[in-house]
Design an enzyme around this catalytic site. Structure first.
Site, PDB file in Angstrom:
ATOM      1  N   PRO A 132      37.306  32.674  40.515  1.00 44.53           N
ATOM      2  CG  PRO A 132      36.523  33.127  42.464  1.00 44.53           C
ATOM      3  CD  PRO A 132      36.820  31.922  41.768  1.00 44.53           C
ATOM      4  CB  CYS A 133      39.761  36.379  37.359  1.00 45.76           C
ATOM      5  SG  CYS A 133      38.749  37.760  37.461  1.00 45.76           S
ATOM      6  CD  GLN A 134      37.743  38.489  42.754  1.00 48.72           C
ATOM      7  OE1 GLN A 134      38.111  37.456  42.220  1.00 48.72           O
ATOM      8  NE2 GLN A 134      36.700  38.763  42.915  1.00 48.72           N
ATOM      9  CB  THR A 135      44.695  36.159  42.880  1.00 44.18           C
ATOM     10  OG1 THR A 135      44.133  35.107  42.202  1.00 44.18           O
ATOM     11  CG2 THR A 135      43.836  35.898  44.217  1.00 44.18           C
ATOM     12  CG  PHE A 136      45.589  35.005  38.306  1.00 48.82           C
ATOM     13  CD1 PHE A 136      46.739  34.737  38.701  1.00 48.82           C
ATOM     14  CD2 PHE A 136      44.424  34.270  38.408  1.00 48.82           C
ATOM     15  CE1 PHE A 136      47.145  33.358  39.007  1.00 48.82           C
ATOM     16  CE2 PHE A 136      44.702  33.240  39.205  1.00 48.82           C
ATOM     17  CZ  PHE A 136      46.030  32.410  39.514  1.00 48.82           C
TER      18      PHE A 136
END
Length: 659
Positions: A132-136
């Site tokens: 998952p890419c939400q934190t970047f």
């Protein structure tokens, strides 16, 4: 006859190679009709079977709706296992793994990767997937930085590394948002690279734009290819100015031609839905800003995400399809409606025959989270040839490591093109008198209203449970607006405080055809304070069409365009908290991340009381943030974005707590 002297032809350091995309299509007998990527994938898969190549056993991690799985399956990789946490996405994987379906014979499992421990006899040749890419993501950067690997989701790459060490495949493909490389000042990116290298892999990375590889969508993503032996180069683009032969982009209009639109809904609903019609294709909400030249601006520059009211251009690839978004999140069709799920699949190059399971929003999530299969196919072919040693029936040119692609530069150039389109559209609207004048005749000289402020900061004309009744008196003119509020039935003689609002220095030419605004409170009441600002916002929208107070003031990361001064009655005994409110209205301690100690100094209060004051401000509708609401903000620091209350029932911050 005189002979012409031709210039000496010097060797090209990067010779123009054959138009290899055209060669691929010709080899498989495919024409560039709508949905050609589907035919390309099927033809490629069938050819590899005919050649008798041994399937490459592949493990898929964070499989989502199966975008990468489609791509690698078509390129001869046998997806033996698909690991996915979300049960709603696993339903799609199961549906398409049935006999006769696109991913027939693949095996999806619904499990948290942290609990996935393959048996000792489980072996694979390759691993694909992206956590998952939400934190970047861009959303994270907008909220004062990114959490990166300090977030539990950002640390999932460590589970990827664990499985690499356990299974030791020949190689892997790791995909994520390009923001990963800049997260935490590059520290997260360096840690990820080190972890992969320590696992025994040489890694090769590039940020690629999907539109460069035959996808009708601009989608920039980071790809890491890791291999145990040999070397790897990324393939040249198949489309766009960087491709050999400069093959035109696959446009959105060509891609959706013939797609199912039986479930298409006309227009979009809601407060801003009507604005979509006049936005030229390729532009977004910024069409309705002062910076674009709109005479009746509705929004402030950069106050919304770029996909807010974004209308796709049929002559170009669309911007990135988002997995999740609000009511006004594009891309919207140039036909002034939402794209159907079938059209979105085309724009993502997901095959027409690939069934996505779920309601519309769940389908959009899976589409927006996936890697476009056509981009994945080209990468899979490059891995097939360089890592797996399988000879391709066409020449695939590879990018030198130092070769720079030009999609970032083209994006800036495209901004100028669309700015000119906006200017032309606005001129046309003015000529045809389609814009509504904001002349003084629209101003109400005097008026009264009763409103109800609910505990979730909704501003209602009708009473709702636990709401506060507020009597409003309006006295509006071309020189000043006076908005008077009281919570009692009987009218007092004097105001407890007045808030004077005017343009900030340098922004004297504001959209309001009046010099000043006065918000006058008959009662010293916290909720009445909020109600006065809501009243002002209501009149602002009614008279100018502007969306809200944020649009008038501007996005908080830019200098505020309005200035407020709060003056109390001379005989009123003021508690320290109201002095804090007075400072905030003035912009003191606003729009910056500050420690409690620093806020105490600015406000002239005790540091021990700052947190309780911030809690009270949130109770008045102020959007106060800290590490608990936004992990990107360092512990011990706070952010009050605006000098006025902004919370509404739809605010994400409303459901968060300071501590």
């Amino acid at each position: 006859m005189q002979q012409l002297s031709l210039p000496l032809a010097l060797p090209d350091p990067e010779p123009i190679k054959a138009i290899w995309f055209q060669e691929m299509l010709q080899f498989f007998g495919i024409s560039q009709c709508p949905a050609w990527p589907d035919r390309f994938g099927l033809s490629l898969h069938n050819w590899l079977i005919e050649q008798g190549h041994s399937p490459i056993k592949t493990l898929s991690l964070f499989s989502g709706g199966g975008g990468l799985d489609i791509a690698f399956h078509d390129a001869g990789f046998d997806i033996v296992l698909m690991v996915e946490l979300e049960a709603k996405y696993v339903q799609t994987l199961k549906k398409n793994s049935m006999p006769g379906a696109w991913l027939a014979n693949s095996k999806p499992i619904c499990i948290d990767i942290r609990e996935f421990f393959p048996s000792s006899d489980f072996t694979v040749d390759f691993i694909i997937g992206g956590p998952p890419c939400q934190t970047f993501s861009a959303a994270g950067r907008r909220a004062s930085g990114v959490a990166g690997i300090s977030d539990s989701r950002g640390a999932l790459f460590q589970e990827y590394v664990r499985l690499l060490k356990t299974l030791q495949p020949k190689g892997f493909l790791f995909e994520n948002v390009y923001g990963l490389t800049g997260a935490q000042k590059g520290e997260a990116w360096q840690e990820i690279q080190n972890a992969f290298q320590d696992s025994g892999y040489t890694i090769h990375s590039r940020v690629l734009d999907a539109a460069d590889y035959g996808v009708p969508q601009h989608r920039e993503r980071l790809f890491i290819i890791g291999i145990r032996k040999g070397n790897y180069l990324f393939p040249y683009p198949t489309h766009g100015p960087d491709s050999p032969g400069q093959e035109p982009f696959y446009s959105a209009g060509a891609a959706v031609e013939g797609a199912d639109i039986s479930d298409a809904e006309e227009g979009i609903r809601g407060r801003y839905g009507h604005l979509l019609k006049d936005i030229p294709p390729g532009l977004n909400y910024s069409f309705y800003t002062e910076e674009m030249g709109h005479p009746n601006p509705v929004f402030s520059w950069r106050s919304k995400f770029s996909d807010f009211l974004y209308k796709a251009d049929p002559q170009m690839p669309v911007r990135t399809i988002k997995a999740q978004g609000g009511q006004y999140t594009g891309p919207f069709s140039w036909e002034n409606r939402r794209f159907t799920v079938s059209e979105l699949k085309r724009l993502q190059t997901i095959p027409d025959n690939y069934e996505i399971v779920g309601n519309q929003q769940i389908c959009i999530e899976q589409i927006g989270n996936s890697v476009p299969p056509q981009l994945g196919r080209i990468l899979a072919l490059s891995i097939l040839e360089q890592v797996m040693g399988i000879k391709l029936p066409f020449a695939m040119p590879y990018l030198p490591p130092t070769k720079q692609l030009g999609f970032r530069q083209r994006k800036r150039q495209l901004t100028e093109v669309y700015a000119q389109k906006a200017k032309a559209a606005i001129s046309n609207i003015l000529i045809t008198k389609q814009l509504t004048s904001t002349s003084s005749s629209r101003y109400v000289n005097e008026g009264k209203a009763v409103r109800f402020l609910s505990i979730d900061f909704a501003w209602n004309e009708k009473e709702v449970p636990d709401s506060l009744k507020i009597n409003i008196n309006y006295n509006l003119s071309n020189t000043s607006w006076m908005i008077i509020g009281e919570t009692g039935e009987s009218r007092k003689e004097e105001y407890q405080y007045i808030i004077d609002i005017c343009p900030a220095c340098g922004y004297e030419d504001w959209v309001l055809s009046t010099n000043t605004i006065k918000l006058c409170a008959v009662n010293l009441d916290k909720r009445l304070f909020t109600g006065l600002w809501k009243s002002f916002e209501e009149k602002l929208a009614e008279i100018t069409g502007m969306a809200d107070l944020v649009q008038l003031s501007g996005y908080y990361q830019y200098p505020a365009r309005i200035s407020g001064i709060m003056t109390f009655h001379s005989q009123l005994k003021i508690e320290p908290f109201w002095r804090v409110v007075q400072c905030v209205v003035r912009g003191i301690g606003v729009a910056n991340q500050l420690s409690a100690k620093r806020l105490a100094l600015l406000w002239g209060v005790s540091t021990d009381n700052v947190f309780s004051y911030l809690q009270s401000l949130r109770g008045m509708g102020y959007e106060v943030r800290n590490h608990n609401t936004n992990p990107q903000i360092p512990k011990g620091e706070y952010l009050i974005p605006y000098a006025f209350p902004t919370l509404t029932p739809k605010s994400v911050q409303l459901r968060k707590k300071l501590g």
